[in-house]
Design an enzyme around this catalytic site. Structure first.
Site: not given
Ligand SMILES: Nc1ncnc2c1ncn2[C@@H]1O[C@H](COP(=O)(O)OP(=O)(O)OP(=O)(O)O)[C@@H](O)[C@H]1O
Length: 420
Positions: A122-124, A126-129, A239
């Site tokens: 995944g990609q948030g 914050f950065g990639p997961v 959040d």
């Protein structure tokens, strides 16, 4: 009075004075020791209950109010710049991880566990997961901070400080971190069923049934309850949204993304407000005051997502307003895939809780403990009903077997009479 009487009186008074002075000295020393002990305990306690420090500077100066996860305010940024313990410094990074009790891994460990960062899930913001298998065989999710993310650096620090001391079965556990070779990574327990948002809105996913949704609502509520009422000092998530609720292999829900709330842009301008559009408490927008009741509002939105499977970006609020016009109004907005497959009374009860969470006045919204109890009650009622049904069933079977017994007795008597 004779001279010997004077001597006796003198000696007695002297002795009494000595005893008095000795007692005073004794109790004085005891009092001093006791207070010194209390002072030591108080110091120790303040270390264990207020463990959040930023950049080597104690942020615990005023915890009378709830601690928000976005404690990385402008003021603390100044501290960061001025502090000799700037968080970028090597020593402080070491301190940050060790003080929070979170195991630290080297870049090499993570590189190996993620097969050289090829296991992207995944990609948030914050950065990639990445999915990773650690040397112990433990499956984890690794969030790598995008190197250009200034916001992310603050969030990284908040996340490690905060999650190091927060542990609950309805919070996604931080199991490690990595600060190495200029990289910042957070390592979480792996949640194999992904996010609630994905389960509700991705048509390829199987439909969550009503029981599962009710359990998810209860799990989220328990997670928030721990943050608001169990943690010392209390924590406001800021959040809460369906994308930040993750589900494990048994479909139990956990609240994720502490410290990762990001700034949202409103009306094209950076308002400085934190949270995600569609979930933000309108009272917060007008007062700029974020309280636990703002989390309650966001949870109210999630409750209606569970009921309707309508995303807040797709006019969910308008549907909710329509539903609030009558006691059974929620029947009209219930997820079509659940119609005829759940108890409408349970849906109405959950919707009622949701409406209360969304009250425009913060003080009229329930506390999270109250919300948990109300959701639990819906589940318990069902259990009682099931029990009653099974009791009724067992009553019928007992009656049937009694009739059968009587039938056997009657036929025995008949055959005996025939024989006579
Ligand atoms: N612990 C985890 N286990 C399994 N998957 C995860 C875990 N944490 C995150 N993911 C997945 O990685 C993706 C990105 O997650 P992340 O939390 O970084 O961003 P987000 O919450 O989707 O968005 P934002 O960062 O904007 O809030 C999501 O699809 C999520 O399902």
């Amino acid at each position: 009075m004779s001279q010997s009487d004077f001597i006796i009186i003198g000696v007695s008074v002297g002795l009494a004075l000595v005893i008095l002075l000795a007692s005073l000295a004794f109790f004085g020393i005891r009092w001093y020791e006791k207070h010194a002990h209390l002072r030591r305990c108080a110091n120790e306690r303040s270390v264990t209950t207020l463990p959040i420090r930023m950049n080597g500077l104690d942020t615990s100066t005023d915890f009378s109010a709830s601690l928000s996860i976005s404690i990385a305010s402008g003021a603390s940024e100044n501290h960061q710049k001025n502090s000799p313990f700037n968080w970028r410094s090597h020593q402080n990074k070491e301190w940050l991880a060790s003080a929070s009790g979170i195991p630290r891994y080297s870049y090499k460990d993570i590189q190996k566990a993620t097969q050289n960062f090829t296991t992207l899930i995944g990609q948030g913001s914050f950065g990639p997961v990445y999915k990773a298998v650690m040397a112990t065989g433990e499956i984890v999710a690794v969030k790598a901070l995008a190197s250009d993310s200034k916001q992310g650096e603050k969030e990284f620090q908040t996340e490690v400080s905060l999650l190091g001391r927060l542990h609950h079965r309805n919070l996604v556990n931080l199991v490690g971190c990595c600060v190495d070779k200029g990289q910042h990574m957070l390592i979480y327990e792996f949640m194999s069923n992904g996010s609630l948002a994905n389960l509700l809105y991705n048509e390829k996913e199987r439909v969550l049934d009503w029981e599962e949704r009710l359990q998810i609502a209860l799990d989220i509520s328990h997670g928030i309850e721990y943050l608001h009422e169990g943690a010392v000092p209390p924590v406001i998530h800021r959040d809460l949204k369906s994308a930040n609720i993750l589900l494990d292999g048994t479909m139990r829900a956990k609240v994720a993304d502490f410290g990762l709330s990001k700034e949202e842009v409103f009306d094209g301008r950076n308002s400085g407000l934190k949270g995600t559009y569609g979930y933000i408490d309108p009272a917060y927008i007008s007062t700029n005051k974020f309280t636990t009741k703002s989390d309650i509002y966001s949870f109210g939105v999630i409750i209606f997502e569970l009921i309707t499977a309508i995303h807040p970006h797709q006019n969910l609020m308008e549907y909710i307003d329509l539903a609030s016009m009558s006691a059974d109004g929620v029947d009209e907005i219930l997820d079509k895939r659940l119609v005829g497959k759940c108890n409408p009374n349970e849906v109405r009860r959950l919707a009622n809780i949701g409406h209360r969470c969304l009250h425009k006045l913060q003080r009229k919204r329930p506390l999270i403990g109250e919300v948990s109890r109300a959701i639990l009650k819906i589940k318990e009622r069902r259990l009682v009903k099931n029990d009653e049904a099974s009791f009724a069933r067992s009553d019928i079977s007992r009656t049937v077997s009694l009739i059968e017994d009587h039938q056997v007795e009657l036929s025995n008597m008949a055959s005996m009479m025939e024989r006579d």
